[in-house]
Design a protein around this motif. Sequence first.
Motif, PDB file in Angstrom:
ATOM      1  N   ASN A 153       0.768  -1.042  -0.054  1.00  0.00           N
ATOM      2  CA  ASN A 153       0.034  -0.072  -0.122  1.00  0.00           C
ATOM      3  C   ASN A 153       0.916   1.123   0.097  1.00  0.00           C
ATOM      4  OD1 ASN A 153      -2.467   1.476   0.199  1.00  0.00           O
ATOM      5  ND2 ASN A 153      -3.373   0.177   1.673  1.00  0.00           N
ATOM      6  N   GLU A 154       0.454   2.385  -0.083  1.00  0.00           N
ATOM      7  CA  GLU A 154       0.943   3.587  -0.215  1.00  0.00           C
ATOM      8  C   GLU A 154       1.551   3.939   0.866  1.00  0.00           C
ATOM      9  OE1 GLU A 154       0.565   8.151  -1.712  1.00  0.00           O
ATOM     10  OE2 GLU A 154      -1.295   7.036  -1.402  1.00  0.00           O
ATOM     11  N   ALA A 155       3.020   3.986   1.042  1.00  0.00           N
ATOM     12  CA  ALA A 155       3.493   4.528   2.412  1.00  0.00           C
ATOM     13  C   ALA A 155       5.224   4.185   2.161  1.00  0.00           C
ATOM     14  CB  ALA A 155       3.460   3.372   3.378  1.00  0.00           C
ATOM     15  N   ASN A 156       6.115   4.574   2.953  1.00  0.00           N
ATOM     16  CA  ASN A 156       7.330   4.358   2.990  1.00  0.00           C
ATOM     17  C   ASN A 156       7.891   2.937   3.446  1.00  0.00           C
ATOM     18  OD1 ASN A 156       7.985   6.600   1.759  1.00  0.00           O
ATOM     19  ND2 ASN A 156       7.874   7.891   3.425  1.00  0.00           N
ATOM     20  N   TYR A 157       8.865   2.362   3.055  1.00  0.00           N
ATOM     21  CA  TYR A 157       9.267   0.955   3.315  1.00  0.00           C
ATOM     22  C   TYR A 157      10.651   1.013   3.463  1.00  0.00           C
ATOM     23  CZ  TYR A 157       4.329  -0.431   2.431  1.00  0.00           C
ATOM     24  OH  TYR A 157       3.155  -0.196   2.346  1.00  0.00           O
TER      25      TYR A 157
ATOM     26  N   VAL B 196       6.511   4.019  -1.949  1.00  0.00           N
ATOM     27  CA  VAL B 196       5.389   3.465  -2.815  1.00  0.00           C
ATOM     28  C   VAL B 196       4.112   4.130  -2.800  1.00  0.00           C
ATOM     29  CG1 VAL B 196       3.887   1.525  -3.237  1.00  0.00           C
ATOM     30  CG2 VAL B 196       6.387   1.348  -2.129  1.00  0.00           C
ATOM     31  N   SER B 197       3.503   4.532  -4.102  1.00  0.00           N
ATOM     32  CA  SER B 197       2.521   5.402  -4.393  1.00  0.00           C
ATOM     33  C   SER B 197       1.298   4.857  -4.985  1.00  0.00           C
ATOM     34  CB  SER B 197       2.995   6.603  -5.286  1.00  0.00           C
ATOM     35  OG  SER B 197       3.215   6.299  -6.368  1.00  0.00           O
ATOM     36  N   ARG B 198       0.457   5.831  -5.269  1.00  0.00           N
ATOM     37  CA  ARG B 198      -0.693   5.223  -5.888  1.00  0.00           C
ATOM     38  C   ARG B 198      -2.028   5.134  -5.067  1.00  0.00           C
ATOM     39  NH1 ARG B 198      -1.154   1.058 -10.724  1.00  0.00           N
ATOM     40  NH2 ARG B 198       0.259   2.502 -11.764  1.00  0.00           N
ATOM     41  N   GLY B 199      -1.923   5.460  -3.691  1.00  0.00           N
ATOM     42  CA  GLY B 199      -3.284   5.306  -2.914  1.00  0.00           C
ATOM     43  C   GLY B 199      -3.458   4.002  -2.495  1.00  0.00           C
ATOM     44  N   MET B 200      -4.699   3.755  -1.800  1.00  0.00           N
ATOM     45  CA  MET B 200      -5.130   2.689  -1.353  1.00  0.00           C
ATOM     46  C   MET B 200      -5.907   1.829  -2.301  1.00  0.00           C
ATOM     47  SD  MET B 200      -6.989   1.903   2.177  1.00  0.00           S
ATOM     48  CE  MET B 200      -8.636   2.087   1.667  1.00  0.00           C
ATOM     49  N   GLN B 201      -5.422   0.663  -2.837  1.00  0.00           N
ATOM     50  CA  GLN B 201      -6.341  -0.228  -3.590  1.00  0.00           C
ATOM     51  C   GLN B 201      -6.393  -1.416  -2.905  1.00  0.00           C
ATOM     52  OE1 GLN B 201      -4.003  -0.630  -7.427  1.00  0.00           O
ATOM     53  NE2 GLN B 201      -2.304   0.290  -6.301  1.00  0.00           N
ATOM     54  N   PHE B 202      -6.240  -1.443  -1.587  1.00  0.00           N
ATOM     55  CA  PHE B 202      -6.773  -2.625  -0.773  1.00  0.00           C
ATOM     56  C   PHE B 202      -6.560  -2.205   0.632  1.00  0.00           C
ATOM     57  CE2 PHE B 202      -2.502  -2.972  -2.239  1.00  0.00           C
ATOM     58  CZ  PHE B 202      -1.483  -3.111  -1.212  1.00  0.00           C
ATOM     59  N   TRP B 203      -7.149  -2.816   1.738  1.00  0.00           N
ATOM     60  CA  TRP B 203      -6.830  -2.388   3.237  1.00  0.00           C
ATOM     61  C   TRP B 203      -5.704  -3.205   3.678  1.00  0.00           C
ATOM     62  CZ3 TRP B 203     -12.176  -3.360   1.686  1.00  0.00           C
ATOM     63  CH2 TRP B 203     -12.821  -2.169   1.732  1.00  0.00           C
ATOM     64  N   GLY B 204      -5.012  -2.636   4.464  1.00  0.00           N
ATOM     65  CA  GLY B 204      -3.790  -3.080   5.250  1.00  0.00           C
ATOM     66  C   GLY B 204      -2.364  -2.467   4.283  1.00  0.00           C
ATOM     67  N   MET B 205      -1.392  -3.496   4.498  1.00  0.00           N
ATOM     68  CA  MET B 205      -0.067  -3.102   3.936  1.00  0.00           C
ATOM     69  C   MET B 205       0.341  -3.887   2.870  1.00  0.00           C
ATOM     70  SD  MET B 205       2.278  -2.429   7.419  1.00  0.00           S
ATOM     71  CE  MET B 205       1.494  -3.645   8.487  1.00  0.00           C
TER      72      MET B 205
END
Length: 428
Positions: free
Chosen positions: A372-376, A405-414
């Motif tokens: 999901n969209e966030a830094n890793y 990592v970008s492009r918004g939430m396409q699912f719930w969670g990570m």
Amino acid sequence: MSTAMRIENVGKSYRVWGSEWLRVASWFGLPVRPKEEHWVLRDVSFTIAPGESVGIVGRNGAGKSTLLKMITGTTQPTEGRITRGGRIAAILELGMGFNVELTGRQNAFHSAGLLGYSQQEIESVMPAIEAFAEVGEYFDEPVRTYSSGMQVRVAFAVATAFRPDVLIVDEALSVGDAYFQAKCYKRVQEFTALGTTLILVSHAIGDIVKHCDRVIFIKDGGVFADGTAQEVSNLYLDELFGKKAASLQETVDVVSEGMEGGSEDVFHTRPYYNAAEHRWGQGGARIVDYLIASEGQEFPARIDSGARTSFYVKIAFDRDFDSIVPGFLVKTLEGLFLYGTNSFLASEGRAGIAVKAGEVIVCKFTMPLDLNEANYLVSLGVSSGDPLAELTPLDRRYDSIMLDVSRGMQFWGMMDLKADFELVGASS
């Protein structure tokens, strides 16, 4: 209450006396010396604030359990002072405080009474204790008939029947099944959200990182490190798999000098490099460079969620190895492990790679970044040995790369587990 707990210069020694007279004399503070003296802990000091979630890690025998027993008051320190704030509930050694001839219900009454609750208070929560423990008819059977997991169920249900100011859990949940562990940690999270202080001792680094904001590393009878869960968990992993011979700084100095043949370390010049990386290993190999390619671009500013992405890793070798195994790991910024693999696992059982001193290789891990969209954080490693047996870490660069990592939430969670959906029936 400004602090939940204060530990000041605490030490614990176990003594062997030459006679009972000397032992009694020591109780009155007379200047007598023991025949033998073994210090388990010495000069331990730290403070825990109300509502903090603190993990305690260390090798077996480091003194973790002894420290918790002193905190709860079941063992007294030989020196130093412990200041406690509020009511403490603890699950220490498995079945500690249980009478095996009494039933689970009787032990629940007894244990809750020792925590300071009245008979009326205990009776009011007994149905909740029985329901949470889920041991069925065994609740009214002697504890000697229980499995270790059943003992933990009853012990945890009793310890958390009332929300304590401080909850201490020492490895006990490790013997429970996955369902009950999840149930226990859900209750812990509910308590910490309401202000309960958590002290968790576990060898499972994932549990420590997930549930604790801060970690104290006990080593050689003292506090070796005290900091964020991510920082101290890396130090603890270093201790477990550890580096031999050269120190970390010596390893860094050697790498900085560089070598011919494309083996000079250039991490610090690359995009995404995290200067706060944690580097360790036993030497003989050095991870010196990396390249990230996604959607036809090298080092794109952001990587789209789900994009197939390749991670190229350059490794230089200072010694011959019959079998080396490169590895790859993705974590959250908080240090929670999301995914890890190595050359053996990712290539369906490929044997280790043989290399010669002076050789430089480039390997590649390719995968869809279903995140999901966030830094890793990405960690790289190379080990030697049999992939089916024990591997020896040669060079580990933990948290060395930070991905966006970008492009918004396409699912719930990570992580996207790629679930499929179909309508298989309908009626009117």
